[in-house]
Design an enzyme around this catalytic site. Sequence first.
Site, PDB file in Angstrom:
ATOM      1  N   TYR A 270       0.855  -1.192   0.000  1.00 54.64           N
ATOM      2  CA  TYR A 270       0.000   0.000   0.000  1.00 54.64           C
ATOM      3  C   TYR A 270       0.885   1.234   0.000  1.00 54.64           C
ATOM      4  CZ  TYR A 270      -2.549   3.801   2.375  1.00 54.64           C
ATOM      5  OH  TYR A 270      -3.055   5.024   2.741  1.00 54.64           O
ATOM      6  N   PHE A 271       0.689   2.119  -0.982  1.00 61.17           N
ATOM      7  CA  PHE A 271       1.452   3.357  -1.060  1.00 61.17           C
ATOM      8  C   PHE A 271       0.629   4.489  -0.451  1.00 61.17           C
ATOM      9  CE2 PHE A 271       2.549   7.325  -3.332  1.00 61.17           C
ATOM     10  CZ  PHE A 271       3.871   7.436  -2.941  1.00 61.17           C
ATOM     11  N   ALA A 272       1.133   5.042   0.660  1.00 62.82           N
ATOM     12  CA  ALA A 272       0.455   6.128   1.376  1.00 62.82           C
ATOM     13  C   ALA A 272       1.143   7.448   1.073  1.00 62.82           C
ATOM     14  CB  ALA A 272       0.482   5.858   2.883  1.00 62.82           C
ATOM     15  N   PHE A 273       0.365   8.488   0.807  1.00 61.50           N
ATOM     16  CA  PHE A 273       0.909   9.803   0.458  1.00 61.50           C
ATOM     17  C   PHE A 273       0.354  10.914   1.336  1.00 61.50           C
ATOM     18  CE2 PHE A 273      -2.649   8.464  -2.165  1.00 61.50           C
ATOM     19  CZ  PHE A 273      -3.603   9.395  -1.793  1.00 61.50           C
ATOM     20  N   GLY A 274      -0.670  10.602   2.129  1.00 59.52           N
ATOM     21  CA  GLY A 274      -1.325  11.615   2.959  1.00 59.52           C
ATOM     22  C   GLY A 274      -0.992  11.433   4.423  1.00 59.52           C
TER      23      GLY A 274
ATOM     24  N   GLU B 196     -10.726   4.561   5.064  1.00 56.94           N
ATOM     25  CA  GLU B 196     -10.559   5.645   4.099  1.00 56.94           C
ATOM     26  C   GLU B 196     -11.802   5.851   3.233  1.00 56.94           C
ATOM     27  OE1 GLU B 196      -8.414   7.783   4.101  1.00 56.94           O
ATOM     28  OE2 GLU B 196      -6.447   7.051   4.712  1.00 56.94           O
TER      29      GLU B 196
END
Length: 205
Positions: free
Chosen positions: A15-19, A94
């Site tokens: 999982y790529f998280a950016f926030g 989310e």
Amino acid sequence: MSSKGTAWQPATQKYFAFGSNMLPATMKSLRNIEPCNATAAILPGFQLRFDVPGSPLLEPSAASVRRTFNPHDVVHGVVYELTESDFDRVGRTEGVPFAYQWETCLVYPYVGDGECAGNNAVGVVAPIEAQTLISGKTSSSRGTIHIPTSPSYLRILRQGAAYWSMDRSYQISLSKITTANNLLVPDGLSGTLLQIAKCVNPKKE
């Protein structure tokens, strides 16, 4: 009959998280998720957006990413290895598939040095396939909408970028993003909710 060989390992998801999920405290205390592994990563061909609407006078927006196919557009974040149950928990907390939708992407993991390790990783280290979150609003008109977020929400993104020593240029770009200034709670609710979660559900970072 006894079994031999390598012990069974449960399936995991990337999982790529950016926030706000870049910050370990968000994942561990607020989401109650304990990642198997995590490292800074860079996602080329995407832009960071603030176009997921929230409560206009409290938490007006959250971040998403939008595919541009321009290799000069990059988003830095964290690639987490999660158990399938924790990956499902990310989706539930989310608001998938309403606020967000899953999108398959290729990210380049790197070990942050606070300078340019992320940009240097693109095309050098092997990319890995991960899932990230895009806005659940698919209308093309949403592509140009920017909703200023709260100061405390953006501060969590900046703290996450600093924690992982992401590229200096990216941290500077986060520092230049303007925030909403007409909120009932001037700082927004994200910071307060995270602090409450850390008190109720403390986890070692």
